[in-house]
Design a protein around this motif. Sequence first.
Motif, PDB file in Angstrom:
ATOM      1  N   GLY A  22       0.819  -1.199   0.000  1.00 30.76           N
ATOM      2  CA  GLY A  22       0.000   0.000   0.000  1.00 30.76           C
ATOM      3  C   GLY A  22       0.849   1.243   0.000  1.00 30.76           C
ATOM      4  N   ASP A  23       0.245   2.322   0.482  1.00 32.15           N
ATOM      5  CA  ASP A  23       0.921   3.615   0.480  1.00 32.15           C
ATOM      6  C   ASP A  23       1.908   3.670   1.647  1.00 32.15           C
ATOM      7  N   CYS A  24       3.186   3.706   1.333  1.00 27.04           N
ATOM      8  CA  CYS A  24       4.196   3.607   2.396  1.00 27.04           C
ATOM      9  C   CYS A  24       4.101   4.784   3.370  1.00 27.04           C
ATOM     10  N   ASP A  41      13.202   2.344  -3.199  1.00 25.01           N
ATOM     11  CA  ASP A  41      13.189   2.386  -4.666  1.00 25.01           C
ATOM     12  C   ASP A  41      11.822   2.929  -5.055  1.00 25.01           C
ATOM     13  N   PRO A  42      11.641   4.244  -4.970  1.00 24.38           N
ATOM     14  CA  PRO A  42      10.293   4.829  -5.095  1.00 24.38           C
ATOM     15  C   PRO A  42       9.864   4.943  -6.553  1.00 24.38           C
ATOM     16  N   PRO A  43       8.567   5.266  -6.774  1.00 21.44           N
ATOM     17  CA  PRO A  43       8.165   5.637  -8.135  1.00 21.44           C
ATOM     18  C   PRO A  43       9.009   6.842  -8.574  1.00 21.44           C
ATOM     19  N   PHE A  44       9.341   6.917  -9.865  1.00 25.92           N
ATOM     20  CA  PHE A  44      10.304   7.937 -10.329  1.00 25.92           C
ATOM     21  C   PHE A  44       9.669   9.175 -10.974  1.00 25.92           C
ATOM     22  N   TYR A  52      -1.343   3.281  -5.718  1.00 25.81           N
ATOM     23  CA  TYR A  52      -1.348   4.173  -4.554  1.00 25.81           C
ATOM     24  C   TYR A  52      -0.621   5.485  -4.815  1.00 25.81           C
ATOM     25  N   PHE A  53      -0.408   5.806  -6.073  1.00 24.39           N
ATOM     26  CA  PHE A  53       0.448   6.955  -6.319  1.00 24.39           C
ATOM     27  C   PHE A  53       0.148   7.612  -7.655  1.00 24.39           C
ATOM     28  N   ASP A  54       0.072   8.940  -7.630  1.00 28.42           N
ATOM     29  CA  ASP A  54      -0.040   9.686  -8.878  1.00 28.42           C
ATOM     30  C   ASP A  54       1.383   9.977  -9.341  1.00 28.42           C
ATOM     31  N   VAL A 196       4.584  -9.023 -15.261  1.00 24.72           N
ATOM     32  CA  VAL A 196       3.518  -8.594 -14.359  1.00 24.72           C
ATOM     33  C   VAL A 196       3.865  -7.234 -13.753  1.00 24.72           C
ATOM     34  N   HIS A 197       5.144  -7.004 -13.516  1.00 26.25           N
ATOM     35  CA  HIS A 197       5.583  -5.764 -12.863  1.00 26.25           C
ATOM     36  C   HIS A 197       6.822  -5.262 -13.612  1.00 26.25           C
ATOM     37  N   THR A 198       6.576  -4.339 -14.524  1.00 25.93           N
ATOM     38  CA  THR A 198       7.684  -3.946 -15.422  1.00 25.93           C
ATOM     39  C   THR A 198       8.772  -3.132 -14.710  1.00 25.93           C
TER      40      THR A 198
HETATM   41  C1  LIG Z   1      10.632   2.085  -9.320  1.00 26.42           C
HETATM   42  S1  LIG Z   1       9.451   0.884  -8.791  1.00 26.42           S
HETATM   43  C2  LIG Z   1      10.404  -0.111  -7.739  1.00 26.42           C
HETATM   44  C3  LIG Z   1      10.073  -1.546  -7.868  1.00 26.42           C
HETATM   45  C4  LIG Z   1      10.667  -2.459  -6.792  1.00 26.42           C
HETATM   46  N1  LIG Z   1      12.074  -2.279  -6.617  1.00 26.42           N
HETATM   47  C5  LIG Z   1      10.367  -3.909  -7.105  1.00 26.42           C
HETATM   48  O1  LIG Z   1      11.247  -4.621  -7.585  1.00 26.42           O
HETATM   49  O2  LIG Z   1       9.198  -4.287  -6.931  1.00 26.42           O
HETATM   50  C6  LIG Z   1       8.450   1.795  -7.681  1.00 26.42           C
HETATM   51  C7  LIG Z   1       7.556   0.946  -6.816  1.00 26.42           C
HETATM   52  O3  LIG Z   1       6.894   1.777  -5.860  1.00 26.42           O
HETATM   53  C8  LIG Z   1       5.575   1.286  -5.668  1.00 26.42           C
HETATM   54  N2  LIG Z   1       4.759   2.404  -5.152  1.00 26.42           N
HETATM   55  C9  LIG Z   1       4.089   3.340  -5.842  1.00 26.42           C
HETATM   56  N3  LIG Z   1       3.500   4.216  -4.999  1.00 26.42           N
HETATM   57  C10 LIG Z   1       3.794   3.804  -3.750  1.00 26.42           C
HETATM   58  C11 LIG Z   1       3.458   4.296  -2.461  1.00 26.42           C
HETATM   59  N4  LIG Z   1       2.708   5.392  -2.286  1.00 26.42           N
HETATM   60  N5  LIG Z   1       3.932   3.629  -1.398  1.00 26.42           N
HETATM   61  C12 LIG Z   1       4.694   2.532  -1.560  1.00 26.42           C
HETATM   62  N6  LIG Z   1       5.060   2.035  -2.756  1.00 26.42           N
HETATM   63  C13 LIG Z   1       4.601   2.661  -3.838  1.00 26.42           C
HETATM   64  C14 LIG Z   1       5.150   0.803  -7.049  1.00 26.42           C
HETATM   65  O4  LIG Z   1       4.117  -0.144  -6.955  1.00 26.42           O
HETATM   66  C15 LIG Z   1       6.449   0.198  -7.570  1.00 26.42           C
HETATM   67  O5  LIG Z   1       6.514  -1.153  -7.245  1.00 26.42           O
END
Ligand SMILES: C[S@@+](CC[C@H](N)C(=O)[O-])C[C@H]1O[C@@H](n2cnc3c(N)ncnc32)[C@H](O)[C@@H]1O
Length: 212
Positions: A22-24, A41-44, A52-54, A196-198
């Motif tokens: 969920g939302d960290c 490793d957050p969304p970029f 959970y994230f825009d 499944v998770h790019t």
């Molecule tokens: C750059 S990817 C990193 C992927 C990760 N290293 C992995 O192998 O699963 C960013 C990740 O952040 C997650 N994410 C997006 N919004 C988030 C939030 N609000 N809180 C926690 N994680 C979030 C996404 O689902 C995604 O898996």
Amino acid sequence: MVSVSRDRWEAENVEGGLLVCGDCLEWLRNNSVEVHLTFLDPPFRQGKDYRYFDDNQPEDVYWNWLEEVVARVYELTAGGGAIYFMHREKNAEHVLRTLRETGWTLQNLIVWKKRTSAVPYAHGFSKAYQIIAFATKGKKPRVFNRLRVDYPLLPEYKYPRENGIFVTDVWDDIRELTSGYFAGEEAIRDEKGNRVHTQQSPVALLLGSVES
Ligand SMILES: C[S@@+](CC[C@H](N)C(=O)[O-])C[C@H]1O[C@@H](n2cnc3c(N)ncnc32)[C@H](O)[C@@H]1O
């Protein structure tokens, strides 16, 4: 097994720990645990589709969000605990500032050379790496295992190294899980073989952090 569910996150006990989806930030704001090591490793902010994230937010809103995440992790982290904060190389300045302003001490700026084709850049050199900032709460890590590895010897080296060398801050032996065939065995796929998770990262990155 205890399972807890809230609007923006759910958690369950799994072997060896607690798994939260969920939302960290929502979770971090509402829970207190003692943290020793974080791999962030957050969304970029690349317009990806996240539950959970825009991922299309203005730059300042995005970095304020990340600053709150990093600050809360710092609060929860025990003295000598560490964070590995991964991001795109073009955001190195933001990453370092965020860590500094939230109290962390930078130990290394790790360059992860991703072993994939470089991304062309019209105004400079093509991009071939991501950064992982390694920082601690306090001046030094409570634990740091200086691992040795035995990289293949470069042609200009005459003698083999007896005990290998300490792992450096350039990680160039871990391949990014890119699209298609090259993502290899590690990529999680559906029954049709599609990823499944790019954005999935190689587990070896985490092992490099956890074992050190
Ligand atoms: C750059 S990817 C990193 C992927 C990760 N290293 C992995 O192998 O699963 C960013 C990740 O952040 C997650 N994410 C997006 N919004 C988030 C939030 N609000 N809180 C926690 N994680 C979030 C996404 O689902 C995604 O898996």
